[in-house]
Design a protein around this motif. Structure first.
Motif, short mmCIF file in Angstrom:
data_model
loop_
_atom_site.label_atom_id
_atom_site.label_comp_id
_atom_site.label_asym_id
_atom_site.label_seq_id
_atom_site.Cartn_x
_atom_site.Cartn_y
_atom_site.Cartn_z
N SER A 269 0.96 -1.06 -0.04
CA SER A 269 0.01 0.01 0.16
C SER A 269 0.78 1.29 -0.29
N ASP A 270 0.58 2.13 -0.85
CA ASP A 270 1.34 3.46 -0.92
C ASP A 270 1.08 4.31 0.41
N ARG A 271 0.14 3.94 1.28
CA ARG A 271 -0.13 4.61 2.31
C ARG A 271 0.80 4.32 3.61
N ARG A 272 1.48 3.09 3.47
CA ARG A 272 2.42 2.74 4.19
C ARG A 272 3.84 2.97 3.90
N ALA A 273 4.51 3.87 4.87
CA ALA A 273 5.79 4.26 4.42
C ALA A 273 6.82 3.82 5.39
N ARG A 274 7.70 2.90 5.31
CA ARG A 274 8.61 2.49 6.28
C ARG A 274 10.06 2.48 5.66
N ALA A 275 10.94 3.04 6.46
CA ALA A 275 12.22 3.10 5.80
C ALA A 275 13.06 1.69 5.93
N SER A 276 13.12 0.74 4.89
CA SER A 276 13.53 -0.50 5.14
C SER A 276 14.50 -0.97 3.86
N PRO A 277 15.48 -1.51 4.03
CA PRO A 277 16.19 -1.88 3.05
C PRO A 277 15.57 -3.01 1.96
N MET A 278 14.48 -3.73 2.55
CA MET A 278 14.00 -4.65 1.99
C MET A 278 12.40 -4.26 1.72
N PRO A 279 11.62 -5.07 0.63
CA PRO A 279 10.11 -4.79 0.64
C PRO A 279 9.46 -4.97 1.86
N ALA A 280 8.54 -3.96 2.17
CA ALA A 280 7.76 -3.74 3.27
C ALA A 280 6.40 -3.86 3.01
N PRO A 281 5.67 -4.94 2.91
CA PRO A 281 4.36 -4.99 2.37
C PRO A 281 3.42 -4.55 3.80
N SER A 282 2.30 -4.11 3.37
CA SER A 282 1.25 -3.69 4.25
C SER A 282 0.61 -4.70 4.90
N ASP A 283 0.33 -5.92 4.16
CA ASP A 283 -0.38 -6.98 4.65
C ASP A 283 0.09 -8.39 3.83
N ILE A 284 -0.21 -9.52 4.50
CA ILE A 284 0.21 -10.79 3.97
C ILE A 284 -0.91 -11.48 3.58
N LEU A 285 -1.37 -12.13 2.27
CA LEU A 285 -2.36 -12.78 2.08
C LEU A 285 -1.82 -14.32 2.18
N ARG A 286 -2.38 -15.00 3.46
CA ARG A 286 -1.71 -16.27 4.14
C ARG A 286 -2.59 -17.26 3.59
N PRO A 287 -1.99 -18.64 3.64
CA PRO A 287 -2.78 -19.74 3.28
C PRO A 287 -3.78 -20.04 4.41
N LEU A 288 -4.76 -21.00 4.14
CA LEU A 288 -5.68 -21.50 5.22
C LEU A 288 -4.92 -22.04 6.40
N PRO A 289 -5.18 -21.51 7.60
CA PRO A 289 -4.51 -21.77 8.74
C PRO A 289 -4.16 -23.26 8.79
N ILE A 290 -4.97 -24.20 8.59
CA ILE A 290 -4.77 -25.85 8.63
C ILE A 290 -3.67 -26.10 7.65
N LEU A 291 -3.58 -25.47 6.77
CA LEU A 291 -2.52 -25.77 5.76
C LEU A 291 -1.30 -24.97 6.16
N ALA A 292 -1.22 -23.96 6.51
CA ALA A 292 -0.09 -22.93 6.92
C ALA A 292 0.54 -23.74 8.25
N ALA A 293 -0.15 -24.43 8.87
CA ALA A 293 0.38 -25.28 10.19
C ALA A 293 1.24 -26.29 9.68
N ALA A 294 0.88 -26.90 8.49
CA ALA A 294 1.63 -28.07 8.26
C ALA A 294 2.88 -27.78 7.11
N ALA A 295 2.87 -26.53 6.87
CA ALA A 295 3.95 -26.12 5.98
C ALA A 295 4.73 -24.78 6.45
N GLN A 296 5.70 -24.36 5.67
CA GLN A 296 6.36 -23.19 5.89
C GLN A 296 5.91 -21.94 4.88
N LEU A 297 5.66 -20.99 5.30
CA LEU A 297 5.24 -19.87 4.39
C LEU A 297 6.23 -19.25 3.48
N GLY A 298 5.96 -19.05 2.31
CA GLY A 298 7.03 -18.66 1.30
C GLY A 298 6.14 -17.52 0.28
#
Length: 633
Positions: A134-163
């Motif tokens: 989001s353009d509204r989020r401004a953070r001084a960071s050397p790496m990409p700084a997302p405003s949110d993460i679209l994550r997998p279904l919790p039951i699936l996320a618990a069985a794997a690692q997020l990438g």
């Protein structure tokens, strides 16, 4: 090397060029977007096509949910029980790990979700998430700084690692880099490519200042820990099999055993698509598979702070050298040399690309073209001004030296630094009664009269290749064969002598009736010494020698014998006109002159026979001449 540009202009151009290159270089080193990036995209694709494709590493394979799989399943997205069946087939085929490039966000049927979670939990799995910015989020960071993460279904996320599966594209939409880390609270998240490479090698990645280490392999990264993609070729260059084979229970151990599997969608109309240098439409799973393969085989493009600094220094140097080339070399040669310099740099970056180094081809071009173009324009302006000045100076110089001599000196500044001996015809001409006329006319009118006289002499002489060497009041010395000799020099001198008599008499009769119209011309042919005379800073070109002295004496002979033209036997023989002189009703007499004391002897008639040989032998240091009698003499 000499340039028409003044020093202040050269210093200004070099300074402006360096500042412009420095500005673009700082932008490049900081990784800020600019118009240079669009140029670099085209040049980078050109390099990729020049180098060509190469085999992808065997350690990575793609299991594709393709058109055949979707048709067999009868739906998209696939039922999660079917997806679990595919993952189980991958595990049974001996794969080391799976990276799922699918956003499994929402719930479906509970038993299907649990079946998929169970299958995922049976081997190392990295499952896709997506960073949202989001353009509204401004953070001084050397790496990409997302405003949110679209994550997998919790039951699936618990069985794997997020990438995270986000990629960085250029202005044309081609993925060029994959961020390895994302600045997410409370702790950074890794990309799917980094997770998958770590699973396959069994080593925990560690970040360095400008790279990532996975096991014993160090991979250089760009600013913000971005992996620069090095494509292998068009679609399916990375080993690809259909998920339908796994759903049908086929044995795919030979395709997947010991390999890292990227599971993603390639079916038409679903999933993400990107343009790449080798393929207009490439599924996103193949982009991620390229990044994972680059991490595994170490073929990622090296573009880090060091490479960017090399780009910056090269941009400044190319700009400064380019300006210097078109400043100090002849403009055409300088422009060609500058173009060769740019071509050499493009050859260097292409060669470096073959060794997996991503040097900027566009930055030195963009940094150097504007200041060099400005230098060329200014050079043309100053060259034209200099040409006008030189033309004006040459025109002014030609008022003091003959144009043929001016051209020779301009072409060769060393002309006549050493005296030159050559054969030439020397002609002297003057007006009779000049002293009395000048006393009657006064200074201004005398000057006008002489100017007209000199103009007639110069025009008549130059018409036949003569060069006016000296003006002496009412007298002029003309040389034929200076600075270059011609076979007709002697005949041209004789013709000029007679044409001068006619032209000057006509001028006096028309403009100055009542004035004396007697012209005296003496012509001789022989050796003269052509040299520069005078001070080092004030010189003139002069012809000296016995030939000049004799021609001057012949003019006096014409005066003493009331004749208009006196020709030496040498100039007559050199011109080959002995017989011609006796035609046309001209009156001649033969006489001889002494070189030493100028006493005249041996007058004879027009048709005299030659003297007996003994008589001529007794006459020493004498020259035979022919004298044309004036009409009144």
């Amino acid at each position: 090397m000499k340039t028409s540009l003044p020093v202040w202009c050269i210093v200004g151009l070099l300074s402006i060029g360096a500042l412009w290159a420095g500005y673009l270089s700082l932008t490049h080193v900081d990784g800020a977007a600019s118009f240079v990036d669009k140029m670099e995209t085209a040049l980078l694709d050109a390099r990729i096509h020049v180098i060509g494709g190469r085999p992808a590493p065997a350690e990575v394979a793609i299991v594709a949910i393709d058109d055949a799989t979707v048709a067999a399943a009868g739906r998209y997205p696939l039922d999660r029980r079917q997806l679990a069946q595919v993952i189980d087939g991958v595990r049974l085929a001996g794969a080391t790990a799976i990276a799922i490039d699918m956003l499994l966000v929402g719930p479906t049927q509970d038993d299907a979700d649990r079946a998929l979670a169970a299958s995922i939990g049976r081997l190392p799995v990295a499952i896709a998430g997506a960073a949202q910015f989001s353009d509204r989020r401004a953070r001084a960071s050397p790496m990409p700084a997302p405003s949110d993460i679209l994550r997998p279904l919790p039951i699936l996320a618990a069985a794997a690692q997020l990438g995270l599966v986000n990629v960085a594209t250029d202005a044309g939409g081609t993925p060029r880099q994959i961020p390895m880390l994302f600045d997410v609270e409370p702790s950074p998240e890794a990309s799917l490519a980094l997770r998958a490479a770590a699973f396959h090698t069994g080593a925990t990645p560690s970040l360095t200042a400008d790279g990532v280490r996975i096991g014993a392999r160090d991979t250089p990264l760009d600013l913000g820990w971005h992996l620069s993609l090095n494509y292998y070729g068009p679609g399916q260059t990375v080993r690809t099999i259909s998920a339908l084979r796994l759903m049908n229970g086929e044995d795919v151990r030979g395709d997947l055993e010991g390999r890292l599997v990227m599971l993603g969608v390639t079916a038409t109309g679903v999933g993400d698509r990107f343009t790449t240098p080798f393929d207009q439409i490439m599924p996103g799973v193949e982009i991620l598979a390229t990044g994972v393969s680059n991490l595994i085989d170490g073929s990622a493009l090296t573009r880090n702070a060091t490479v960017r600094s090399i780009d910056a220094v090269s941009a400044v140097l190319v700009s400064v050298f380019g300006i210097a080339l078109v400043t100090f070399l002849p403009l055409a040669a300088g422009s060609i040399a500058f173009a060769a310099l740019l071509m050499a740099w493009l050859a260097v970056v292409t060669l470096a690309f073959g060794h997996f180094y991503w040097l900027s081809g566009a930055l030195p071009v963009a940094a150097s073209l504007p200041p060099v173009a400005a230098t060329i324009v200014l050079r043309q302006i100053f060259d034209r001004l200099e040409l006008r000045r030189m033309t004006s100076a040459r025109t002014a110089l030609e008022r003091f030296q003959a144009s043929s001599l001016v051209r020779r000196i301009a072409e060769d500044p060393t002309f006549l630094l050493e005296p030159r001996e050559l054969s030439a015809a020397i002609l002297f001409v003057d007006l009779a009664g000049y002293t009395g006329v000048s006393e009657r006319l006064g200074p201004r009118r005398t000057r006008d009269m002489l100017k007209t006289f000199h103009t007639i002499v110069v025009e008549e002489a130059e018409r036949r290749g003569g060069v006016a060497m000296d003006f002496m009041g009412d007298g002029v010395m003309v040389a034929f064969g200076v600075p270059d000799q011609h076979p007709q020099d002697a005949s041209n001198a004789i013709l000029t002598a007679f044409s001068l008599v006619r032209a000057i008499r006509s001028w006096i009769a028309d403009d100055r009736p009542g004035e004396p119209n007697v012209v005296r011309v003496g012509v001789h042919y022989g050796q003269v010494v052509l040299s520069r005379l005078g001070h080092d800073t004030h010189q003139q070109v002069a012809a000296i020698g016995d030939c000049v002295n004799v021609a001057s004496r012949l003019q006096e002979v014409a005066k003493m014998r009331a004749a208009s033209v006196a020709l030496s036997a040498e100039v007559i023989r050199a011109a080959g006109v002995e017989g011609d002189l006796l035609t046309g009703g001209r009156q001649y007499e033969r006489c001889e002159i002494r070189d030493a004391d100028s006493r005249w002897t041996s007058r004879s008639g027009l048709r005299t026979t030659p003297r007996p040989a003994p008589r001529q032998a007794r006459i020493r240091n004498r020259r035979e001449i022919a004298v044309e009698r004036t009409k009144d003499g």
